[in-house]
Design an enzyme around this catalytic site. Sequence first.
Site, PDB file in Angstrom:
ATOM      1  N   HIS A 469      65.299  45.727  -9.076  1.00  0.00           N
ATOM      2  CA  HIS A 469      65.933  44.380  -9.208  1.00  0.00           C
ATOM      3  C   HIS A 469      66.320  44.105 -10.550  1.00  0.00           C
ATOM      4  O   HIS A 469      65.611  42.966 -10.865  1.00  0.00           O
ATOM      5  CB  HIS A 469      65.565  43.437  -8.184  1.00  0.00           C
ATOM      6  N   GLY A 502      75.023  40.882  -9.918  1.00  0.00           N
ATOM      7  CA  GLY A 502      73.475  40.575 -10.171  1.00  0.00           C
ATOM      8  C   GLY A 502      73.329  39.919 -11.445  1.00  0.00           C
ATOM      9  O   GLY A 502      72.378  39.366 -11.775  1.00  0.00           O
TER      10      GLY A 502
END
Length: 543
Positions: A469, A502
């Site tokens: 992530h 993101g």
Amino acid sequence: MREFDEDVVIVGSGFGGSVAALRLSEKGYRVRVFEAGRRFEDADFATTSWQVRRYLWAPRLGCYGVQRIHRLPHVMILAGAGVGGGSLNYANTLYEPGESFFADAQWPRGIDWRSELATHYATAKRMLGVVEHYPHTGPVERIMAGAAADLGVAESFRHAPIGVFLGMPGVTVPDPFFAGDGPDRTGCTLCGNCMVGCRVGAKNTLMKNYLALAERQGAEIEPLRTITEVRGDPRGGFLVTSESSGGWLRRRQRTIRAEQVVLAAGTWGTQQLLHRMKASGALPHISDTVGRLTRTNSEALDGAVATRVPDTARLAEGVAITTSFHVDERTHVENVRYGPGSNLMGMLATVLVPGDRGPLGRVASLLGRLVRHPLRQLRLGSLRRWSERGIIALVMQSADNSLTLSLRRRLGRDILTSRQGHGEPNPSYLPEAHRASKAIAARMAMETGVPAEARGSWPEVFGIPLTAHFLGGSVIGESAEHGVIDAHHRVWGHPGLHVVDGSAVPANPGVNPALTITALAERAISHWPRRGEADQRPPQPSG
């Protein structure tokens, strides 16, 4: 009169790009999506991770799969590739972050971000088909519950919210999510290979929702096209140059003109473009903060493995992530699995070494374990049926730590590099992850009756943690001195350029970020006017 090839070009087709493609098409814009990866039908995915050309992304080597791997001095990054981006190889796990995420000082003031995003989280959950609690309990779920109890945090244990069509296993039915406007769907068979690519058709990838509906609205998607430059056009809009992904000689370079551009190439891709375009002068007004507040979700990937496959406990059966617990208020632990036969990622696993020792101490600890227990370590380290013997522990934190990324010239190429950034040092290992992995290993041995041991990763031995992530670096800020984009995701100094992925996320969520990226994208695009209507968003200050 200005003439554009497209109203909007979207770079990337992950969670942010897919939201933009659908919502802008619904608002009447002519939309073209460029995606570096290939397009997959369900049957195109690898059957196991050993089908390297279908699984790994290395186009110059002829590998056009879903799994990207990048490396920086401070972290190794696992990311997605293909039409649908990270949804193709993520673990379908869709949590909302806790209060500390929304309380981070980086968020622009004057907006209650948790309240502001509440309706967009609800929309994202509906679109991604979230099942709030994984409904099955097997040996892995019992092991995780037991480990939480052993650590004294039993009350934090829960079944994960997932984006999977459960249905009747293996049975195909007409679209159950969008009143028949989406594709047919097949019920999950619990094969465990969500992260290799769902060949069943049960996983709610973006090709099953946002992108499928966007194409019905007229959006065009071009796969296997890598964007090499986005340049401001003196006539207005932007010139967007692309080439064939992985081409050595026949790159088939092409440039089109778009009125607006949405960067949604994932944190690695978007940052790389912004850094290069600022350095080259193609987008000279990009904020000097680009690369700052790059986040890894303060993450580690450790786990536990047994010396042999248990006779009765089917550890590889189920959705990729099914449960979680909190070791403490900021440390979140999830189990992760691959299906039978998908053992390639086991090559990253090794002895769990004490992270508080220096590089030589960690290597010495590893060698000591190998010398003292060679046969046991040989069994533990074997790739044979690795996915059926182990549980990966994905550990995430909402800690305020970060890296700062910049460009470095190497062998004639500009590449990204990293240094420690704002807040606490980005960790080289997580002691909480080691505690959790040891507890999981102990419970695994108890549940299965087979000796088990906590495991770490080879990069961690050398002080480089793994993250799935990778976030931030192009974050929301009150001004160009505080961030790369404004509260409407417009790039400061280039308001026709937007970042919707993101890399816009300003803080470590401490949970899987896909739902948050989707909600932020829904909010950003909700403020766009319909094509031809007046823009109600406040203009950026001039100068």
